[in-house]
Design an enzyme around this catalytic site. Structure first.
Site, PDB file in Angstrom:
ATOM      1  N   ASN A 128       0.802  -1.237  -0.073  1.00 24.25           N
ATOM      2  CA  ASN A 128       0.034   0.037   0.037  1.00 24.25           C
ATOM      3  C   ASN A 128       0.844   1.267  -0.116  1.00 24.25           C
ATOM      4  OD1 ASN A 128      -1.693   2.145   0.425  1.00 24.25           O
ATOM      5  ND2 ASN A 128      -2.269   1.421   2.423  1.00 24.25           N
ATOM      6  N   LYS A 159      -0.011   4.356  -0.402  1.00 23.76           N
ATOM      7  CA  LYS A 159      -0.507   5.479   0.503  1.00 23.76           C
ATOM      8  C   LYS A 159      -0.433   6.336  -0.947  1.00 23.76           C
ATOM      9  CE  LYS A 159      -0.371   3.255   4.665  1.00 23.76           C
ATOM     10  NZ  LYS A 159      -0.201   3.324   6.190  1.00 23.76           N
ATOM     11  N   GLU A 176      -7.178   4.784   7.660  1.00 23.69           N
ATOM     12  CA  GLU A 176      -6.605   6.296   7.440  1.00 23.69           C
ATOM     13  C   GLU A 176      -7.952   6.909   6.874  1.00 23.69           C
ATOM     14  OE1 GLU A 176      -3.141   5.511   5.534  1.00 23.69           O
ATOM     15  OE2 GLU A 176      -2.045   4.978   7.396  1.00 23.69           O
ATOM     16  N   GLU A 234      -5.484  -4.672  10.647  1.00 23.26           N
ATOM     17  CA  GLU A 234      -4.382  -3.753  10.929  1.00 23.26           C
ATOM     18  C   GLU A 234      -5.081  -2.958  12.080  1.00 23.26           C
ATOM     19  OE1 GLU A 234      -2.404  -2.519   6.821  1.00 23.26           O
ATOM     20  OE2 GLU A 234      -4.248  -1.311   7.047  1.00 23.26           O
ATOM     21  N   SER A 242       3.197  -1.854  10.542  1.00 24.27           N
ATOM     22  CA  SER A 242       4.852  -1.795  10.859  1.00 24.27           C
ATOM     23  C   SER A 242       5.370  -2.936  10.521  1.00 24.27           C
ATOM     24  CB  SER A 242       5.095  -1.366  12.263  1.00 24.27           C
ATOM     25  OG  SER A 242       4.722  -0.059  12.623  1.00 24.27           O
TER      26      SER A 242
HETATM   27  P1  13P Z   1       2.756   0.414   7.770  1.00 26.37           P
HETATM   28  O1  13P Z   1       3.429  -0.514   7.227  1.00 26.37           O
HETATM   29  O2  13P Z   1       3.615   1.857   7.341  1.00 26.37           O
HETATM   30  O3  13P Z   1       2.659   0.490   9.507  1.00 26.37           O
HETATM   31  O4  13P Z   1       1.400   0.772   7.354  1.00 26.37           O
HETATM   32  C1  13P Z   1       0.606  -0.204   7.282  1.00 26.37           C
HETATM   33  C2  13P Z   1      -0.777   0.186   6.558  1.00 26.37           C
HETATM   34  O5  13P Z   1      -1.532   1.008   6.981  1.00 26.37           O
HETATM   35  C3  13P Z   1      -0.722  -0.613   5.178  1.00 26.37           C
HETATM   36  O6  13P Z   1      -2.064  -0.453   4.817  1.00 26.37           O
END
Ligand code: 13P
Length: 259
Positions: free
Chosen positions: A9, A11, A97, A169, A216
């Site tokens: 992802n 983002k 998010e 998550e 993480s």
């Molecule tokens: P991180 O791996 O940066 O913690 O993000 C996890 C996430 O939200 C994947 O969708």
């Protein structure tokens, strides 16, 4: 036997074609060669078509990070499943998010509609669930996560549910460097996610659905998650933006094969 699935992802990163394609060129061949897992890259909408084209000759699939539940209409700035169909195979739905930003498009009811629409367009939803820190500390994880699962899949057939991917998550683990312990993540996935699916759709479906852990995940901890019996892969944020993401996927596949 559930096939592992590792999804990147991105983002709101690598959203310009030059940077996205440069990264894709670096990872696509070594990532293609790692067999034994489905591999998905979820870039921003601005580069979805370019990344899909860059990955077209490879077994690596592409996913979107969100979509609207309507097919078309007066929804300025939105992207529909009808637009994504043919462009990508997966779509992340209900990421925390987005849920945290609030609004009518990220309620449980809206996410339920998105899951239905995605399936109707032959997209595979990656449905995100997870509790926040206060809920975890108050011992509310089970009630919250099983409620999110029940709501997201309400009204679907067992066959439809089996086609979905779920990402557990925990919000407190996302981007914090504080991953859940593999044992805790496995427990939530088994007792809150698979048990809810079993109740609603039967044990066979509960055992067929692939469930990822996210929050993480790194090249150093992925093997411990994959060694857990109920964890079938990962949804990776920050660590998916680095070239050694390929090593993360390689370790995931090796660890999955060991149990
Ligand atoms: P991180 O791996 O940066 O913690 O993000 C996890 C996430 O939200 C994947 O969708």
């Amino acid at each position: 036997m559930r096939r592992p699935i590792l999804a990147a992802n991105w983002k709101m990163n690598l959203g310009r074609a030059d940077e996205a394609l440069e990264f894709v060129r670096r990872i696509r061949f070594p990532l293609s060669e790692i067999e034994g897992a489905d591999r998905v890259v979820c870039p921003p909408f601005t580069v979805l078509a370019a990344v899909a084209e860059g990955l077209a000759p490879t077994p690596i699939a592409v996913g979107a990070q969100n979509m609207h539940f309507e097919d078309k209409g007066a929804h300025t700035g939105e992207i529909s499943a009808a637009m994504l169909a043919g462009l990508c195979r997966y779509v992340i739905l209900g990421h925390s998010e987005r849920r945290a930003a609030g609004g009518a498009l990220e309620t449980d009811a809206a996410i339920q509609r998105k899951v239905k629409t995605a399936l109707a367009r032959d997209l595979t939803p990656i449905v995100c669930v997870g509790e926040n820190l206060a809920q975890m500390e108050a011992g509310e994880t089970h009630a919250w996560v099983s409620g999110q699962i029940t709501s997201a899949f309400e009204g679907l057939s067992a066959v439809q549910v089996a086609r979905c991917v779920i990402a557990y998550e925990p919000i407190w683990a996302i981007g914090t460097g504080r991953a859940a312990t593999p044992v805790d993540a496995n427990r939530v996935i088994a007792l809150s996610i698979r048990a809810s699916l079993a109740e609603g759709f039967g044990e066979e479906v509960a055992q067929a659905v692939r469930v990822q852990y996210g929050g993480s995940v790194t090249v150093d901890n992925i093997a411990d998650f994959m060694a857990m019996p109920d964890i079938d892969g990962a949804l990776v944020g920050g660590a998916s933006l680095k070239p050694d993401y390929v090593d993360l996927v390689r370790r995931a596949v090796e660890a999955a094969g060991s149990h």
